[in-house]
Design an enzyme around this catalytic site. Structure first.
Site, PDB file in Angstrom:
ATOM      1  N   SER A 262       0.820  -1.207   0.000  1.00 36.95           N
ATOM      2  CA  SER A 262       0.000   0.000   0.000  1.00 36.95           C
ATOM      3  C   SER A 262       0.860   1.266   0.000  1.00 36.95           C
ATOM      4  O   SER A 262       1.705   1.414  -0.868  1.00 36.95           O
ATOM      5  CB  SER A 262      -0.934  -0.055   1.202  1.00 36.95           C
ATOM      6  N   LYS A 266       4.227   1.925  -2.354  1.00 36.59           N
ATOM      7  CA  LYS A 266       4.700   3.101  -3.108  1.00 36.59           C
ATOM      8  C   LYS A 266       6.156   3.351  -2.698  1.00 36.59           C
ATOM      9  O   LYS A 266       7.029   3.659  -3.514  1.00 36.59           O
ATOM     10  CB  LYS A 266       3.836   4.330  -2.788  1.00 36.59           C
ATOM     11  N   TRP A 353     -10.120   0.333  -5.048  1.00 36.07           N
ATOM     12  CA  TRP A 353      -9.583   1.670  -4.754  1.00 36.07           C
ATOM     13  C   TRP A 353      -8.173   1.825  -5.339  1.00 36.07           C
ATOM     14  O   TRP A 353      -7.764   2.893  -5.762  1.00 36.07           O
ATOM     15  CB  TRP A 353      -9.581   1.844  -3.229  1.00 36.07           C
ATOM     16  N   HIS A 403      -7.673  -5.596   0.154  1.00 30.41           N
ATOM     17  CA  HIS A 403      -6.433  -4.843   0.335  1.00 30.41           C
ATOM     18  C   HIS A 403      -5.688  -5.401   1.559  1.00 30.41           C
ATOM     19  O   HIS A 403      -6.124  -5.186   2.693  1.00 30.41           O
ATOM     20  CB  HIS A 403      -6.843  -3.383   0.569  1.00 30.41           C
TER      21      HIS A 403
HETATM   22  C1  GTR Z   1      -5.402   4.617   1.624  1.00 30.71           C
HETATM   23  C2  GTR Z   1      -4.823   5.417   0.495  1.00 30.71           C
HETATM   24  C3  GTR Z   1      -4.114   4.484  -0.431  1.00 30.71           C
HETATM   25  C4  GTR Z   1      -3.248   3.477   0.286  1.00 30.71           C
HETATM   26  C5  GTR Z   1      -3.776   3.045   1.635  1.00 30.71           C
HETATM   27  C6  GTR Z   1      -2.794   2.396   2.604  1.00 30.71           C
HETATM   28  O1  GTR Z   1      -6.154   5.322   2.510  1.00 30.71           O
HETATM   29  O2  GTR Z   1      -5.862   6.073  -0.148  1.00 30.71           O
HETATM   30  O3  GTR Z   1      -3.400   5.220  -1.385  1.00 30.71           O
HETATM   31  O4  GTR Z   1      -1.954   3.934   0.408  1.00 30.71           O
HETATM   32  O5  GTR Z   1      -4.320   4.081   2.337  1.00 30.71           O
HETATM   33  O6  GTR Z   1      -1.627   2.744   2.653  1.00 30.71           O
HETATM   34  O7  GTR Z   1      -3.242   1.552   3.367  1.00 30.71           O
END
Ligand code: GTR
Length: 423
Positions: A262, A266, A353, A403
């Site tokens: 996540s 990045k 998402w 996720h």
């Molecule tokens: C979310 C964000 C994503 C992702 C995520 C995470 O809220 O919108 O880009 O990075 O967090 O890191 O769990």
């Protein structure tokens, strides 16, 4: 710069109501050319890529997305102190070391606590996964004698964070994402640190973190276009772990795989782009601001991410909100920065998402650079079905579920890394 943060219910609304999840509503876009240099020349050999175009693309990501990592002169000497060695960790299968990494010339930075597990009973130094955690070493491991992190943590009832600090009940809350036994049993080491050791993850967190310490203006810094954001700082931490691993005889520092999930996916992509000591790069559900094509209006968008998490990026990036076509990069170029090293991009089908298809497409569109090195990338043109991993130098899967990082994801990473590291 005055920004209103997108938080709480507004963020949930962006996720649930205003985001587009309909493929037929994708606005047509053109990706920036990978193999054309800024002076208009075609790049047609691996050498031209390495010598001329790659540095240009890296500089574009610095200027427009993540910001420039300061020159090593800014941070000076890096010190490693092994503070604990446990030879019979995890029921005897591993040795666990804790290493404190600090900057003696910048004592106001508290430093970072690295936890390293190396498999016992091996014949030589172990290849190693390197990745940041969301919850600290005590959250990655279930071993009760791992020190609790004392640093600031994001509020979470579920993770038993009280007054922004971890508690005894927080132990192991990230362990399902780090199947240590499975990784160690296959001969790999694991090195990890808490990303908050570098910078607390909120819009003003940098004031209490490394970025303020290294900036001549400290907490009064006004961040400018091209200066680093939190993702850059967290990635810096991964490179300092690589520095330490190069000194540890139990680890084969020529075989490091950088991994993150996540926002930390990045981070892993950006660490891998900048630091070629990471021989394999792994992005788990990194989504917008990570592997997903930013020009696709699907799931999270540049507008949403730069409003909700302005501190992650360099200031320039927010200027591409609803204006993606003006950005000289897209994320296929971030994947290409890994080449010719192998890279694995993983999505989850319920993680819309993060735009699973957009994550796949950046891997696909990085192929021209892998071609220059005579490497087969994904080996397919269409996104594969659920739980059907594909790829050679560029690996990809979209798995069942949400996720997260699961043992399914790790099974694929272990196979991929073993194959490429010749294990
Ligand atoms: C979310 C964000 C994503 C992702 C995520 C995470 O809220 O919108 O880009 O990075 O967090 O890191 O769990």
């Amino acid at each position: 710069m005055l920004t209103t943060l997108l938080v709480g219910e507004d963020f949930a609304e962006a996720q649930q109501k205003t985001a587009n999840y309909d493929e037929s509503k994708i606005v047509p876009y053109t990706l920036p050319a990978l193999l054309k240099s800024s002076d208009g020349r075609d790049v047609s050999t691996a050498e031209e890529w390495v010598k001329a175009r790659r540095p240009e693309v890296l500089a574009l990501f610095e200027q427009h997305v993540y910001g420039r990592t300061p020159d090593p002169k800014a941070w000076g000497r890096v010190e490693f102190k092994v503070t604990q060695v446990k030879k019979d960790a995890l029921g005897g299968r591993a040795t666990r070391k804790l290493i404190h990494i600090s900057l003696p010339e910048h004592p106001s930075w508290q430093g970072m606590e690295v936890m390293l597990y190396t498999p016992n009973g091996r014949s030589g130094p172990a290849p190693c996964f390197v990745g940041p955690s969301f919850g600290g070493n005590h959250a990655v491991s279930t071993e009760a004698d791992v020190p609790l992190s004392t640093r600031w943590m994001r509020p979470s009832k579920e993770k038993h964070i009280v007054d922004n600090r971890a508690t005894e009940a927080s132990r192991g809350n990230e362990s399902s994402r780090w199947p240590l036994e499975m990784i160690l049993d296959q001969g790999f080491a694991v090195a990890t640190y808490y990303y908050g050791d570098i910078e607390p993850d909120h819009a003003d967190g940098w004031k209490d973190g490394l970025r303020a310490v290294l900036s001549p203006q400290g907490a009064a810094t006004e961040w400018k276009d091209g200066q680093w954001g939190a993702i850059g700082a967290w990635a810096w931490g991964l490179s300092r772990i690589a520095d330490y691993l190069e000194t540890d005889a139990d680890v084969d520092a020529k075989h490091l795989a950088v991994i993150g999930h996540s926002r930390l996916g990045k981070t892993s992509l950006w660490a891998g782009a900048q630091d070629v000591r990471f021989g394999v790069v792994i992005s788990n559900n990194s989504g917008e601001g990570g592997a997903a094509i930013m020009r696709r209006n699907f799931g999270e968008t540049t507008a949403v991410i730069t409003k909700a998490f302005p501190h992650w990026f360099t200031r320039t990036y927010a200027g591409y909100a609803n204006n993606e076509a003006a950005c000289p990069i897209d994320k296929h170029m971030l994947i290409a920065l890994a080449a010719p090293r192998p890279i694995y991009i993983a999505s989850a089908v319920e993680d819309e998402w993060a735009d699973p298809k957009g994550e796949f497409l950046s891997g696909l569109n990085a192929q021209p650079v892998y071609d220059l090195f005579g490497k087969k990338g994904l080996g397919v043109k269409d996104q594969p079905g659920i739980d059907q991993p594909v790829g050679d130098a560029v690996g990809y899967h979209v798995r069942t579920g949400k996720h997260d990082v699961t043992s399914y994801d790790w099974e694929q990473y272990l196979k991929f890394v073993a194959r490429h590291f010749g294990r």
